[in-house]
Design an enzyme around this catalytic site. Structure first.
Site, PDB file in Angstrom:
ATOM      1  N   ASP A 296       2.071  11.497  58.507  1.00  0.00           N
ATOM      2  CA  ASP A 296       1.947  11.520  59.955  1.00  0.00           C
ATOM      3  C   ASP A 296       3.188  12.165  60.586  1.00  0.00           C
ATOM      4  O   ASP A 296       4.306  11.963  60.112  1.00  0.00           O
ATOM      5  CB  ASP A 296       1.761  10.079  60.463  1.00  0.00           C
ATOM      6  CG  ASP A 296       1.319  10.023  61.914  1.00  0.00           C
ATOM      7  OD1 ASP A 296       0.537  10.896  62.329  1.00  0.00           O
ATOM      8  OD2 ASP A 296       1.763   9.107  62.627  1.00  0.00           O
ATOM      9  N   GLU A 343       0.009  16.007  58.797  1.00  0.00           N
ATOM     10  CA  GLU A 343      -0.526  15.901  60.155  1.00  0.00           C
ATOM     11  C   GLU A 343       0.305  16.867  60.979  1.00  0.00           C
ATOM     12  O   GLU A 343       1.433  16.564  61.358  1.00  0.00           O
ATOM     13  CB  GLU A 343      -0.432  14.456  60.664  1.00  0.00           C
ATOM     14  CG  GLU A 343      -1.054  14.231  62.038  1.00  0.00           C
ATOM     15  CD  GLU A 343      -0.143  14.677  63.178  1.00  0.00           C
ATOM     16  OE1 GLU A 343      -0.510  15.653  63.880  1.00  0.00           O
ATOM     17  OE2 GLU A 343       0.924  14.070  63.347  1.00  0.00           O
ATOM     18  N   ASP A 396      -7.722   8.958  66.070  1.00  0.00           N
ATOM     19  CA  ASP A 396      -7.161   9.078  67.424  1.00  0.00           C
ATOM     20  C   ASP A 396      -8.116   9.767  68.399  1.00  0.00           C
ATOM     21  O   ASP A 396      -7.841   9.806  69.600  1.00  0.00           O
ATOM     22  CB  ASP A 396      -5.846   9.868  67.387  1.00  0.00           C
ATOM     23  CG  ASP A 396      -4.678   9.042  66.868  1.00  0.00           C
ATOM     24  OD1 ASP A 396      -4.706   7.813  67.020  1.00  0.00           O
ATOM     25  OD2 ASP A 396      -3.739   9.631  66.316  1.00  0.00           O
TER      26      ASP A 396
END
Length: 509
Positions: A296, A343, A396
């Protein structure tokens, strides 16, 4: 590292239709894996599995290594004799949105009861496995169980604990170990329960030729055993133990004040001087927990936004160089490869792309982002490289059905230009686009397979309430859905790869 051409489903375990008010690693998880196998899916993606610190977000955790106790299956504990089956007979079997306060009130006492029974009654192989677990994992486990106990006793802000405990002083910790040995042992057992159940589930995945895709956040929470036990690795003030600088992202089109996340930033000079030891441990642990890992906020490894802790917003921050190549070179030396993908969504600068590509780390593409202006077309299937992971949407995003309901005529026309008029819904249009793309990994949230609307959204970034509550309806994963996914996996050359089974297959939790 080359990723095999595969397809899979994103479903965090909390969303499984398990008993007890929250998804767990019990029967529903095995039923879900049976569905994945029938659907010829080779990937199961989860979110971080650690115990949450702030709110319910798995990206804010009290440990980078511990497992979330709420994911432990009470049914499996009862099946192994560590809990009386009558004790769980009254647990709810509905799949209402997760009420975390209720789940904690009902589940944690039963976990403690099971742990006490294990301490008092375990022998033979179960006891041997537990003792080996404690020995092998002492490097993180001992700090975590002490932190967890002290947090319950003294509150979440560890800087306000008695000074000798806040400063992790040896004599104070030895005294705690002696005076609270029973409570600490119970917490060790609960972690043992988690990892036994997770590794049993991993073994079942391997039997079904399913790889697990994990997820780790680049930053850790101030309210964590990691920061408390390793203050030297973070930018903290010596006088009050509070962060000197914190994480976030600068102002942009979406937020005039930027985002002030508040995580303490790493002291990369100290970490570098230790040979990146803590990061090696963290990523080795991640690869022992899952088969592939999503990193992430990957751009933070190239440059991160440094905000003075005294600032209430992210406006007054600055870009600072991260560890870059040196970290990933070290990780490759230690692990023998980099089973990670980045990400790398949002505003990504050339230096981030260059870092990613130098280490052959796949990036991400999200189809919901692909139909705006021309700049967004980089996420369209024909623009995506093989060394990529493509999604219809992520945890998300809104569900694809919810997203479709917000689109204007121009964007809908752009979608239909690629998908045609999908009689089975826009969600299946994006699923087919993802599957037929060149990207080696194609992953879709289970909500898009089920065709659910915004009511099934898991997380809305930058909102504090209402996140991570959704549960998958019981009986929703029907054979006809599995057949539809299997046919698509077949025609897009994404059939499962045979997995190597772990060496041991006995699990005692």
């Amino acid at each position: 590292m080359t990723f095999p051409r595969s397809t899979g489903i994103l479903l965090h375990p909390i969303s499984l239709p398990s008993r007890g008010g929250i998804g767990d690693l019990g029967p529903s998880a095995y039923e879900f894996l049976d569905f994945l196998s029938q659907a010829r899916q080779g990937l199961w993606q989860v979110l971080p599995l650690n115990p949450p610190a702030k709110g319910n977000s798995p990206y804010s955790s009290t440990s980078a290594f511990a497992g979330n106790p709420l994911l432990i299956s009470l049914e499996r504990l009862a099946g192994h004799g560590w809990l009386d089956s009558g004790a769980i007979s009254g647990l709810t079997s509905d799949v209402a949105p997760i009420d975390y306060d209720r789940v904690k009130h009902e589940k944690l006492p039963l976990l403690r009861q099971a742990a006490e029974n294990f301490v008092a009654n375990s022998a033979g192989q179960p006891r041997h496995r537990f003792e080996r677990f404690c020995t092998d994992n002492a490097w993180w486990l001992e700090d975590y169980v002490m932190f967890d106990l002290l947090r319950d006793r003294h509150g979440e802000d560890w800087s306000q604990w008695p000074p000798e405990l806040a400063r992790h002083e040896g004599p104070a910790l030895e005294k705690l170990q002696q005076e609270s040995s029973t409570e600490l042992s119970s917490r060790r057992v609960i972690q043992f329960f988690f990892w036994e159940q997770w590794h049993a589930l991993r073994h079942y995945c391997a039997q079904k030729s399913i790889c697990v895709v994990g997820d780790i956040a680049i930053f850790v929470d101030y309210d964590s055993a990691d920061v408390w036990a390793h203050r030297e690795l973070f930018r903290l003030r010596e006088d009050n133990l509070q962060p000197e600088v914190v994480s976030g992202v600068p102002p942009d089109y979406f937020s005039a004040n930027g985002q002030r996340w508040g995580n303490p930033l790493y002291n990369w000079d100290t970490i570098r001087a230790t040979g990146y030891g803590w990061w090696v441990q963290r990523l080795r642990w991640a690869t022992q927990t899952c088969d592939f890992i999503r990193l992430d906020h990957f751009r933070g490894f190239a440059q991160f936004w440094e905000i003075p802790a005294s600032e209430p917003t992210a406006i007054q921050g600055r870009w600072v160089n991260g560890p870059g190549d040196e970290l990933f070179n070290r990780i490759r030396e230690e692990l023998g490869g980099l089973p990670f993908f980045a990400e790398d969504l949002g505003l990504i600068t050339p230096d981030v792309v260059a870092l990613r590509d130098r280490h052959n780390i796949p990036g991400m593409a999200v189809l919901q982002f692909a139909f705006g202006d021309v700049g967004a077309h980089a996420y369209l299937p024909h623009r995506v490289s093989t060394n990529s992971v493509i999604y219809s949407g992520t945890h998300d995003n809104d569900t694809t059905v919810g997203w479709w309901s917000t689109l204007g005529d121009k964007e809908r026309a752009a979608v239909r230009a690629l998908t045609g008029n999908c009689d089975d819904g826009p969600n299946w249009g994006l699923v087919r686009l993802a599957q037929s793309s060149p990207a080696n990994f194609s992953i879709v949230p289970i909500q898009d397979v089920l065709g659910l609307g915004s009511e099934a959204r898991l997380n809305t970034p930058s909102t504090a309430e209402g996140n991570y509550h959704w549960r998958c309806p019981s009986g929703a994963l029907k054979p006809e859905l599995a057949a539809k996914l299997a046919a698509l996996a077949d025609v897009t050359d994404r059939l499962q790869q045979v997995q190597r089974l772990p060496d041991d297959a006995e699990f005692f939790a």
